[in-house]
Design an enzyme around this catalytic site. Structure first.
Site, PDB file in Angstrom:
ATOM      1  N   LYS A   1       6.831   5.423 -13.651  1.00 38.75           N
ATOM      2  CA  LYS A   1       5.824   4.893 -14.564  1.00 38.75           C
ATOM      3  C   LYS A   1       4.581   4.472 -13.784  1.00 38.75           C
ATOM      4  CE  LYS A   1       9.064   2.796 -17.889  1.00 38.75           C
ATOM      5  NZ  LYS A   1       8.657   3.507 -19.112  1.00 38.75           N
TER       6      LYS A   1
ATOM      7  N   ARG B   1      18.240   6.650 -23.893  1.00 42.76           N
ATOM      8  CA  ARG B   1      19.075   7.454 -24.791  1.00 42.76           C
ATOM      9  C   ARG B   1      20.335   7.970 -24.085  1.00 42.76           C
ATOM     10  NH1 ARG B   1      14.110  11.325 -25.788  1.00 42.76           N
ATOM     11  NH2 ARG B   1      13.175   9.276 -25.457  1.00 42.76           N
TER      12      ARG B   1
END
Length: 500
Positions: free
Chosen positions: A276, A350
């Site tokens: 990120k 996920r």
């Protein structure tokens, strides 16, 4: 926590730092909504010259020694015929913010005349209590002084209600907010402190506190033994071991109805090798908000002793970087046996949720699964900080969650599971990829999770709380930073629709 007290008579009230008086907006005039506290009428009549009584409007004035309180807070409730539960919650949240800034710690609150209320007295009192509790919270600061410049309220006495009725509502809301505060504290805490092991210890603490709660913690070796290859993959780059938390509450042991709550527990998300940007990483200690929400809900359910069976499952790990980090383009196999090609190491949430869903199906015999996750930036772009999007394969579950949302003011918006978008998850070398295209990211994330239900007849809802879990600014009725969003809504849902 015992903050609230009640008293039927205003005349016999004890001294306090402030008194809160409610006002209705009546056409172009303002009218006190309570039985008059006579000693203050001359004072507030002067203040009413610049006070319209609109919903949430507030003005703090001095009493000049003319009563039992040092200050008087005039609080507008708007037009009686338009009053909603959310209006009450937000008005008293605003009152709390003002009183704390004025360093008031003891407060007397005069209720409106009950017979005039458009909503029920219980509803009014419940939302008044929630509004105050929501902002009677301090972010755990790390300054040298370690003290907030705005002290907490320490005693709130509500006047004009029979204690037997009020005290039951107070104790209930206080129990719920213990869960909200637990969620906030965990999300606000340093990532170096709120590790997977810290979450496991919190779960063990709840099991000790409540006799009907049991905790089971799977360590790294047990995770590998269960073949949770997706959780294990995400954990590879961290110096901190993962853990898998199973916290079970049995409030109705003979019932087969079983709700499983699954919370994403990424205690810090660097993005992995798909790193990120620095600015995007600043708030990534909040990436375990789903786990904190599940713990907060179970804490509240256990405290209220609801006649339901609820299990919270938390796959907990960091998504960090080192030479062993899981890699883009590689394929990993989950507990379900399904293989996943990694399109992005920053789509890790996920993956760990997928193994948790498989575990729930194998061991818990769930009637329904509800998962919570700060899952996608797409959801933040779509709905912002005030609304959480959710997906469901079951219309009854979706409708019940929507009703709970409306009743608590924690806004949920159902989004579609668009079938043709599922094709975006196709892989040439595995059963699926962990990301879709650069469009409809929140939907494809939900479709990814749905695949792990494997067509079993289980009602499922996925709440993407990426925008609502952590707020960049103060906005009533939430404080800045961790909001605890979802705890009240889900406890309401469990109590109303499952406690039968």
């Amino acid at each position: 926590m015992v903050l609230f007290h009640s008293q039927a008579s205003c005349c016999k009230r004890v001294k306090a730092d402030a008194i809160v008086l409610p006002f209705w907006q009546v056409q172009d005039k303002v009218r006190c909504a309570a039985s008059i506290v006579e000693e203050y009428e001359p004072l507030y009549q002067v203040a009413l010259e610049n006070f319209a009584g609109k919903t949430g409007e507030a003005e703090l004035i001095y009493s000049y020694g003319q009563g039992k309180e040092k200050r008087i807070l005039l609080l507008g409730l708007g037009k009686n015929e338009e009053l909603s539960s959310q209006d009450v919650l937000e008005a008293y949240a605003k009152a709390t913010r003002i009183l704390r800034k004025a360093k008031c710690t003891t407060v007397n609150i005069v209720l409106p005349v009950i017979s005039e209320l458009r909503i029920s007295a219980e509803d009014f009192l419940s939302n008044l209590t929630s509004g105050i509790l929501s902002l009677n919270y301090n972010y755990p600061k790390y300054t040298k002084e370690c003290q907030s410049s705005e002290p907490l309220l320490t005693k709130v006495t509500v006047l004009g209600i029979v204690p037997k009725i009020a005290d039951r509502i107070f104790r209930k809301e206080e129990s719920i907010f213990e869960g909200v505060y637990l969620t906030r504290d965990l999300v606000n805490g340093n990532a170096d402190e709120v590790t997977p092991q810290k979450l496991a210890n919190i779960a063990k603490g709840l099991a000790k506190e409540f006799p009907s709660v049991d905790a089971k913690i799977l360590n790294k070796d047990a995770i590998l033994k269960e073949k949770m290859g997706l959780l294990a993959a995400v954990a590879k780059g961290s110096a901190v071991d993962p853990c898998f938390i199973v916290l079970s509450y049995q409030g109705k042991p003979k019932s087969k109805d079983h709700t499983v709550l699954i919370g994403k527990g990424v205690t810090f998300d660097s993005g992995g090798l798909d790193l990120k940007p620095g600015k995007a990483m600043l708030t990534m200690k909040e990436d375990m908000a789903g786990a904190a929400t599940a713990l907060g809900i179970l804490s509240g359910v256990a405290a209220l002793e609801l006649p339901v069976n609820v299990t919270a499952i938390i796959p907990a790990t960091e998504n960090a970087i080192d030479g062993a980090s899981y890699k883009m383009g590689d394929v990993y196999i989950g507990m379900s046996g399904l293989s996943v090609e990694i399109g992005s190491t920053d789509a890790e949430g996920r993956l760990i949720l997928a193994d948790a869903i498989t575990y729930a199906l194998k061991y818990c015999k769930p009637t329904r699964i509800i998962d919570f996750a700060t899952l996608t930036g797409a959801m933040v772009v779509s709905l912002g900080e005030s609304v959480a999007g959710f997906f469901s394969n079951n219309d009854v579950l979706a409708q019940d969650l929507s009703e709970a949302s409306a009743e608590t003011g924690e806004a949920l918006w159902r989004l579609p599971l668009v079938e043709k978008y599922d094709k975006a998850l196709q892989s040439d070398i595995a059963d699926m990829k962990n990301i879709g295209s650069n469009r409809a990211g929140a939907i494809t994330a939900a479709l990814f999770l749905r695949r792990f239900l494997e067509d079993q007849p289980v009602a499922w809802a996925h709440l993407d709380i990426a925008g609502t879990a952590y707020r960049e600014k103060d906005e009533d009725p939430y404080p800045k930073y961790a909001s605890g969003f979802g705890v009240r809504c889900l406890i309401y849902y469990i109590e109303k629709f499952l406690s039968k």
